[in-house]
Design a protein around this motif. Structure first.
Motif, PDB file in Angstrom:
ATOM      1  N   UNK A 279      -9.094   0.853  -3.258  1.00  0.00           N
ATOM      2  CA  UNK A 279      -9.313  -0.253  -2.337  1.00  0.00           C
ATOM      3  C   UNK A 279      -9.593   0.386  -0.995  1.00  0.00           C
ATOM      4  N   UNK A 280      -9.681  -0.413   0.027  1.00  0.00           N
ATOM      5  CA  UNK A 280     -10.040   0.145   1.332  1.00  0.00           C
ATOM      6  C   UNK A 280      -9.006   1.165   1.804  1.00  0.00           C
ATOM      7  N   UNK A 281      -7.748   0.902   1.528  1.00  0.00           N
ATOM      8  CA  UNK A 281      -6.694   1.769   2.035  1.00  0.00           C
ATOM      9  C   UNK A 281      -5.947   2.524   0.951  1.00  0.00           C
ATOM     10  N   UNK A 282      -6.460   2.511  -0.248  1.00  0.00           N
ATOM     11  CA  UNK A 282      -5.779   3.174  -1.343  1.00  0.00           C
ATOM     12  C   UNK A 282      -6.790   4.028  -2.084  1.00  0.00           C
ATOM     13  N   UNK A 283      -6.545   5.334  -2.043  1.00  0.00           N
ATOM     14  CA  UNK A 283      -7.478   6.192  -2.767  1.00  0.00           C
ATOM     15  C   UNK A 283      -6.698   7.289  -3.446  1.00  0.00           C
ATOM     16  N   UNK A 284      -7.340   7.919  -4.389  1.00  0.00           N
ATOM     17  CA  UNK A 284      -6.645   8.947  -5.152  1.00  0.00           C
ATOM     18  C   UNK A 284      -7.523  10.192  -5.180  1.00  0.00           C
ATOM     19  N   UNK A 285      -6.930  11.316  -4.868  1.00  0.00           N
ATOM     20  CA  UNK A 285      -7.694  12.553  -4.755  1.00  0.00           C
ATOM     21  C   UNK A 285      -8.305  12.942  -6.102  1.00  0.00           C
ATOM     22  N   UNK A 286      -9.605  13.168  -6.098  1.00  0.00           N
ATOM     23  CA  UNK A 286     -10.294  13.518  -7.343  1.00  0.00           C
ATOM     24  C   UNK A 286      -9.697  14.766  -7.968  1.00  0.00           C
ATOM     25  N   UNK A 287      -9.512  15.789  -7.113  1.00  0.00           N
ATOM     26  CA  UNK A 287      -9.018  17.060  -7.631  1.00  0.00           C
ATOM     27  C   UNK A 287      -7.639  16.911  -8.231  1.00  0.00           C
TER      28      UNK A 287
ATOM     29  N   UNK B 126       0.838  -1.199   0.000  1.00  0.00           N
ATOM     30  CA  UNK B 126       0.000   0.000   0.000  1.00  0.00           C
ATOM     31  C   UNK B 126       0.874   1.251   0.000  1.00  0.00           C
ATOM     32  N   UNK B 127       1.929   1.237   0.833  1.00  0.00           N
ATOM     33  CA  UNK B 127       2.813   2.398   0.919  1.00  0.00           C
ATOM     34  C   UNK B 127       3.443   2.704  -0.425  1.00  0.00           C
ATOM     35  N   UNK B 128       3.926   1.666  -1.065  1.00  0.00           N
ATOM     36  CA  UNK B 128       4.600   1.857  -2.354  1.00  0.00           C
ATOM     37  C   UNK B 128       3.612   2.373  -3.402  1.00  0.00           C
ATOM     38  N   UNK B 129       2.449   1.707  -3.463  1.00  0.00           N
ATOM     39  CA  UNK B 129       1.441   2.107  -4.449  1.00  0.00           C
ATOM     40  C   UNK B 129       0.996   3.533  -4.187  1.00  0.00           C
ATOM     41  N   UNK B 130       0.774   3.847  -2.918  1.00  0.00           N
ATOM     42  CA  UNK B 130       0.335   5.190  -2.565  1.00  0.00           C
ATOM     43  C   UNK B 130       1.404   6.212  -2.916  1.00  0.00           C
ATOM     44  N   UNK B 131       2.658   5.843  -2.632  1.00  0.00           N
ATOM     45  CA  UNK B 131       3.755   6.766  -2.931  1.00  0.00           C
ATOM     46  C   UNK B 131       3.812   7.094  -4.404  1.00  0.00           C
ATOM     47  N   UNK B 132       3.723   6.069  -5.237  1.00  0.00           N
ATOM     48  CA  UNK B 132       3.826   6.293  -6.676  1.00  0.00           C
ATOM     49  C   UNK B 132       2.635   7.088  -7.195  1.00  0.00           C
ATOM     50  N   UNK B 133       1.459   6.706  -6.713  1.00  0.00           N
ATOM     51  CA  UNK B 133       0.247   7.330  -7.236  1.00  0.00           C
ATOM     52  C   UNK B 133       0.097   8.768  -6.756  1.00  0.00           C
ATOM     53  N   UNK B 134       0.211   8.936  -5.430  1.00  0.00           N
ATOM     54  CA  UNK B 134       0.085  10.288  -4.889  1.00  0.00           C
ATOM     55  C   UNK B 134       1.186  11.168  -5.445  1.00  0.00           C
ATOM     56  N   UNK B 135       2.383  10.602  -5.543  1.00  0.00           N
ATOM     57  CA  UNK B 135       3.507  11.363  -6.079  1.00  0.00           C
ATOM     58  C   UNK B 135       3.238  11.825  -7.500  1.00  0.00           C
ATOM     59  N   UNK B 136       2.682  10.928  -8.306  1.00  0.00           N
ATOM     60  CA  UNK B 136       2.420  11.285  -9.697  1.00  0.00           C
ATOM     61  C   UNK B 136       1.371  12.390  -9.784  1.00  0.00           C
ATOM     62  N   UNK B 137       0.310  12.280  -8.963  1.00  0.00           N
ATOM     63  CA  UNK B 137      -0.725  13.323  -9.041  1.00  0.00           C
ATOM     64  C   UNK B 137      -0.193  14.642  -8.486  1.00  0.00           C
ATOM     65  N   UNK B 138       0.647  14.537  -7.451  1.00  0.00           N
ATOM     66  CA  UNK B 138       1.284  15.745  -6.924  1.00  0.00           C
ATOM     67  C   UNK B 138       2.122  16.380  -8.031  1.00  0.00           C
TER      68      UNK B 138
END
Lengths: 306, 395, 417
Positions: free
Chosen positions: A153-161, A11-23
């Motif tokens: 998933x339950x612990x992985x989400x991506x900010x709409x904005x 989850x940490x890795x996936x979140x890091x990549x995804x949140x990082x990309x949207x950031x």
């Protein structure tokens, strides 16, 4: 390692990549304007961060007068900022362009310094003026999207904005690239950025071309300021940190490169979020600075510039 | 051309027109004498004394920056890193060691100097192989220290794990960064980032008060600070004046105007850049040391603030970049605008911002450019080259 | 804006006034000059929005009545406002200017450590009696290694972090429905964050709770999602921290996006003022914080005779803006100084200093009496932000008063939703 640990590591890795990309999309939008003025006019605009904040305040004012759905505010805001940028360039910054400085018989070092100082002055004036008018209250553009997310998933989400802004950044940067390649004025901008003197000799109105480039730069500042206002609260003195981020993105992507801005933003975003995940939040910004310094040291032309 | 034995301060000036410079020398001496007796006339705790002292400090900071940007072509927007380091080393020495004033002040110059040496270190070592060796050795030392700390926690002089690791890794990293090879905008951004990274660590360092900063409780009065600042600015002004007339000064300007051409004509570009970078850091540290003894307090936000760079740039450019008198004139303008006009209007920053816009438009060569012919004679030391593009940024 | 213009005008007139009075220092006429260092421009300007209304409110009636009775004389009071520019360097400049140029008799400094600490040190060096407030006692008193500084000329009154700890601990213990002991930290690496983390951490551990501490972070942290995941994974029920408004909003948004909802948020700093809370919208309803001054505080002003509610009513009527909590402290700082001058019977600095030490005064902040380390701890209470459906505005209600029962409760504590 238990299954739960493994799950969270993923989850940490996936979140890091995804949140990082949207950031990264957010960063890209912040820095396009800076890359544009630098690429075309070799102008390091130190007031860039403050213009983002000005745009955000303008959006709040317009929405205060006409309470419509926030996205409509872009309709008046973007042209408004374009006009401000054009007028600013023609009225003030053209007087200290590389051209003007050389015409006045000053050294090339001065050609570098004058715009820096003048834009620094503008930066101070803008933030102080914003404080006089709006006081230091934190403002934000109220909207229904800033708290919503797409749950993967339950612990992985991506900010709409942020996802939206990533897409917007890609579309806008693509559109800008097309504009520069296909339109008459776009070609003039390109010619001027390659060699302003030759472009002028060929009859291009450099002052006008610079004005348009500056207008485009502030147009992007309008998008970015709107985005900042939608996703965060802002105060009159928030400009300089955005400027530093924008500088970082521009350095990573290669000074003046538009596509580089997009990729550079994403690289910076992912680096920051991953460093924050694995070395604690204090490392987030430090890792960003070190990445930029590393690029400066190893590839001063930027990661994505050939 | 071997510059090492010519570059010392006080080397015989190569271009001196004795008959023309005599009135200037007398004028400077009279001015100095007047400044020495000012406190006796207006009273030792007068605000005028304080304003003049502030002007001296900013003039010195201006000289240091002017040396790099105006003469050396190295546009730094990270002078605050030397200022912050100077202030904090002073605060730490006073608070934890109760060191005497003179020692404290000298350290305020030496610590930034050491930091600057770290930044330019890779340039001093010509062979890449040896440079990587130095990094390996330093890395091993850091690793050894890390192990030693886990065994004996009292060996940790930084006080906590994150600060120690962040500091040492940053030093390691900065030691490997070829800062002086960067040019133009790249150099400017790099200096800003270095300052920000150091500030980030200081704001989390409990021993230095973290974000709350430290008291700089030096046992010193305004009069002492005044004379120290006056002495400093006089020595630095004279030093730069003589230095710029030496062969070194000419070589320096050749580097500024065209690095590649200078290198091909046999000038050791890196050595020249290195020396002015180091001197600039040392002088900045000394001036900042005096400033913080007077302000009595330093926080990471105040010590490492980007506004230091903007003030210093204002001082130099308002006065006249690349001139000896520029920072002196600029510092007086700065003090008048920031301290007097600012307080009167209630909007000091706004006035300063408007002033710098107006000055850039009307008087890009600074107020020094307004003075008489003899002044212009000095400014012509900087040949206003018209090269087709700005030296190499965007490369 | 009208407010700003009138403020500037008053500023200008006071400048003029004191310039004139400095020019004609007639020995026969008694006048007292007070310098007040506050942030007028810059990011901290919110903290002293009540300037210069509060000065006029206090000083004008006294001067209209002929002056303050000091010994046998009536002394006019001249105050002058010095802008700290919201920076440490600016506050040092401001204090230096007040002391050296205008030779003020006394100094008052207000609003965050960045504004108060430099003037305090400069007052010590120049031997000027000085009253500071708007700075938590520990941030003013303690050096980096936790040793108290010795102040001779400077006196401080405000809440103490020690009381804050008691307050927050009490609120967590009173959590409706019980607490699983998992507490998440949101402490940045600025002055407040590091001090709070240092003080709160051992106390929470002593209670047998398990802290989930992601570590100190820099203000303006771009991404909170990794912290939030850490909280989620450890089933954190209470999150506590000190966040500036932009960070607070960024965090709360990302927490909502990740679907993380603890039972309780105790957040200081960003929750202090109504505007940032209004900007937060619904995410701000139910946030707990501290109430360091409100009209509900006990006590009456010695000079003016009003209580907190009357002061707030007057302020809101005159300015048309909601009151800011420092109002009470700014008002009381004049009381402290004026009372000491009156009791000394002269404006002689040593005499006033001695009088300040024996201060025992009723103010809108409750009673003030300085201890041997020159500070006085004022009451505080736990507060919660609510949406008031009747007025359509958000209100800060006092929901916890166990530390200082003299502060009246105005509502009951609820869970965060």
């Amino acid at each position: 390692m238990t299954t739960e640990d493994f799950y969270w590591a993923l989850i940490d890795l996936a979140n890091g990549l995804m949140t990082g990309a949207t950031l990264g999309g957010y960063y890209a939008l912040i820095s396009v304007g800076l890359a544009l003025t630098f690429g075309v006019m070799k102008l390091v605009n130190l007031s860039h961060g403050d213009w983002l904040i000005v745009a955000a305040y303008l959006a709040v004012v317009i929405l205060g007068l006409y309470p419509v759905s926030p996205f409509w505010v872009l309709l008046p805001l973007v042209p408004m900022m374009f006009v401000i940028g054009y007028v600013l360039q023609r009225g003030l910054l053209n007087r200290v362009s590389t051209f003007a400085v050389e015409r006045r018989g000053l050294s090339p070092i001065m050609a570098m310094m004058l715009p820096l100082l003048i834009t620094f002055g503008i930066s101070t004036v803008l933030s102080q003026a914003l404080q006089l008018v709006f006081s230091t209250n934190a403002q934000t553009i109220r909207n229904d999207y800033s708290f919503s997310a797409i749950a993967l998933s339950q612990d992985l989400s991506i900010s709409t904005l942020r996802l939206g802004f990533l897409v917007l950044a890609a579309v806008l940067i693509g559109a800008l690239a097309l504009f520069i390649q296909r339109t008459h004025i776009g070609r003039a901008i390109r010619a001027t950025s390659d060699d302003a003197e030759i472009a002028a000799l060929m009859g291009m109105r450099t002052a006008h071309v610079y004005g348009v480039a500056s207008g485009l730069s502030l147009m992007f500042a309008a998008f970015a300021g709107f985005m900042i206002g939608m996703s965060r609260s802002f105060q009159p003195f928030d400009g300089p940190p955005y400027l530093l981020t924008a500088f970082g993105v521009v350095v990573i992507g290669g000074l003046g490169s538009l596509g580089g801005c997009f990729l550079g933003g994403i690289v910076l975003g992912i680096t920051q979020v991953l460093a924050g995940t694995y070395f604690g939040p204090a490392a987030q910004q430090l890792a960003g600075y070190l990445l930029i310094l590393l690029v400066l040291a190893a590839r001063p032309q930027g990661l994505f510039k050939r | 051309m071997d510059l090492s034995n010519l570059s010392a301060i006080g080397a015989p000036p190569v271009t001196t027109n004795a008959s023309k410079s005599a009135p200037w020398r007398i004028g400077a001496l009279v001015l100095l004498a007047a400044l020495v007796i000012v406190p006796l006339v207006v009273g030792t705790d007068s605000y005028i004394v304080h304003l003049l002292m502030t002007a001296f400090i900013f003039a010195t900071l201006g000289h240091a920056w002017n040396l790099m940007a105006g003469y050396g072509g190295m546009l730094s927007v990270g002078q605050q890193v030397f200022i912050g380091i100077a202030g904090f080393s002073e605060a730490i020495l006073i608070y934890y060691a109760a060191a005497p004033l003179v020692a404290v002040w000298i350290f305020a110059g030496l610590v930034p100097l050491a930091f600057a040496a770290l930044l330019v270190a890779p340039m001093g070592i010509r062979w890449p192989l040896r440079r990587s060796w130095a990094l390996v050795v330093f890395f091993c030392l850091v690793a050894g220290y890390e192990i030693a700390v886990t065994v004996k926690p009292e060996l940790d002089i930084f006080g906590d794990n994150f600060t120690r690791r962040a500091f040492l890794l940053l030093f390691l990293f900065l030691g490997g960064l070829p800062l002086l090879r960067l040019r133009g905008a790249h150099f400017a951004i790099a200096t800003w980032l270095i300052a920000e990274s150091v500030a980030t660590i200081f704001s989390g360092w409990p021993l230095a008060g973290a974000g709350g900063g430290m008291q700089v409780n030096a046992d010193v009065d305004l009069l002492t600070l005044y004379y120290l600042a006056l002495g400093l600015v006089a020595v630095v002004t004279l030093g730069i004046f003589l230095w710029m007339r030496s062969t070194f000064g000419l070589a320096l300007m050749a580097v500024r105007d065209d690095e590649d051409a200078a290198a091909s004509s046999g000038i050791d570009v890196m050595r020249i850049k290195m020396s002015i970078f180091l001197i600039s850091a040392f002088v900045t540290g000394l001036a900042a040391g005096l400033y913080f003894m007077d302000a009595m307090i330093i926080t990471p936000a105040s010590g490492f603030s980007i506004s230091w760079s903007s003030y210093v740039v204002f001082v130099v450019v308002a006065g006249g970049m690349g001139t000896v008198s520029g920072p002196l004139i600029g510092a007086i303008v700065f003090v008048v605008v920031d301290r007097i006009l600012g307080q009167m209007s209630g909007q000091g920053q706004l006035v300063l911002g408007l002033m710098s816009i107006a000055l850039m438009l009307l008087l890009p060569q600074g107020l020094a450019g307004l003075f008489g012919r003899s002044m212009r004679r000095r400014t012509h030391l900087i040949p206003f080259l018209r090269s087709p593009s700005i030296s190499g940024e965007g490369q | 804006m009208a407010g700003t213009i009138s403020m500037k005008r008053i500023l200008a007139s006071t400048c003029l006034l004191s310039a004139l009075s400095a020019g004609h220092a007639l020995a026969a006429e008694c006048s007292i000059s007070i310098g007040r260092v506050v942030p007028i421009t810059g990011p901290l300007a919110d903290v002293t929005k009540d300037t210069p209304w509060v000065d006029e409110n206090k000083i004008k009636p006294i001067n209209d009545a002929g002056g303050l009775k000091v010994g046998d004389e009536l002394c006019k009071i001249n105050y002058k406002i010095y802008d700290s520019k919201s920076t440490v360097a600016g506050s040092a400049d401001a204090a230096t200017q007040a002391i050296l140029q205008d030779k003020v008799d006394f100094l008052i400094a207000q609003g965050t450590p960045d504004t108060t600490n430099a003037p305090s040190d400069l007052c010590e060096r120049n031997k000027i009696p000085c009253v500071v407030t708007g700075v938590p006692i520990e941030a003013w008193l303690l050096g980096p290694d936790g040793k108290p500084k010795e102040y001779k000329y400077t006196f401080a009154f405000y809440f103490s972090v020690g009381d804050l700890v008691k307050n927050h601990l009490g609120m967590i213990k009173a959590l409706p429905g019980g607490f699983n002991g998992k507490i998440g930290y949101l402490y940045p690496n600025d002055a407040d964050g590091t001090v709070f983390a240092k003080i709160f951490d051992p106390v929470f551990k002593q209670e047998g709770w398990t802290p989930v501490d992601p570590g100190r972070f820099q203000q303006g942290l771009p991404d909170f999602s990794s912290l939030i995941n850490q909280f989620k994974r450890n089933h954190v029920e209470v999150v506590t921290g000190v966040l500036a408004p932009p960070d607070m909003q960024n965090y709360l948004q990302q927490a909502a996006q990740a679907g993380f909802k603890p039972k309780m948020y105790i957040i200081d700093k960003g929750t202090g003022y109504p505007e940032p809370m209004a900007a937060l919208g619904e995410a701000g309803y139910g946030l707990l914080s501290v109430n360091f001054w409100s009209p509900a505080y006990p006590g009456n002003s010695t000079y003016g005779g009003y209580d907190g509610q009357t002061l707030v009513d007057r302020y809101e009527e005159a300015t048309g803006k909601p009151y800011v909590p420092p109002l009470g402290y700014d008002d009381a700082s004049y009381d402290v100084l004026l009372s000491a001058i009156q009791r000394a019977g002269t404006k002689d600095r040593d005499a006033v200093l001695a009088a300040l030490k024996t201060t025992k005064l009723d103010t809108v902040d409750g009673p003030i009496a300085f201890n041997s380390q020159n500070y006085s701890v004022q009451p505080l209470a736990g507060a919660q932000w609510r949406f008031d459906e009747a007025t359509g505005k958000i209100v800060k209600e006092t929901v916890f008063n166990e530390v200082y029962p003299s502060v009246k409760k105005t509502g009951e504590m609820k869970l965060y939703e």
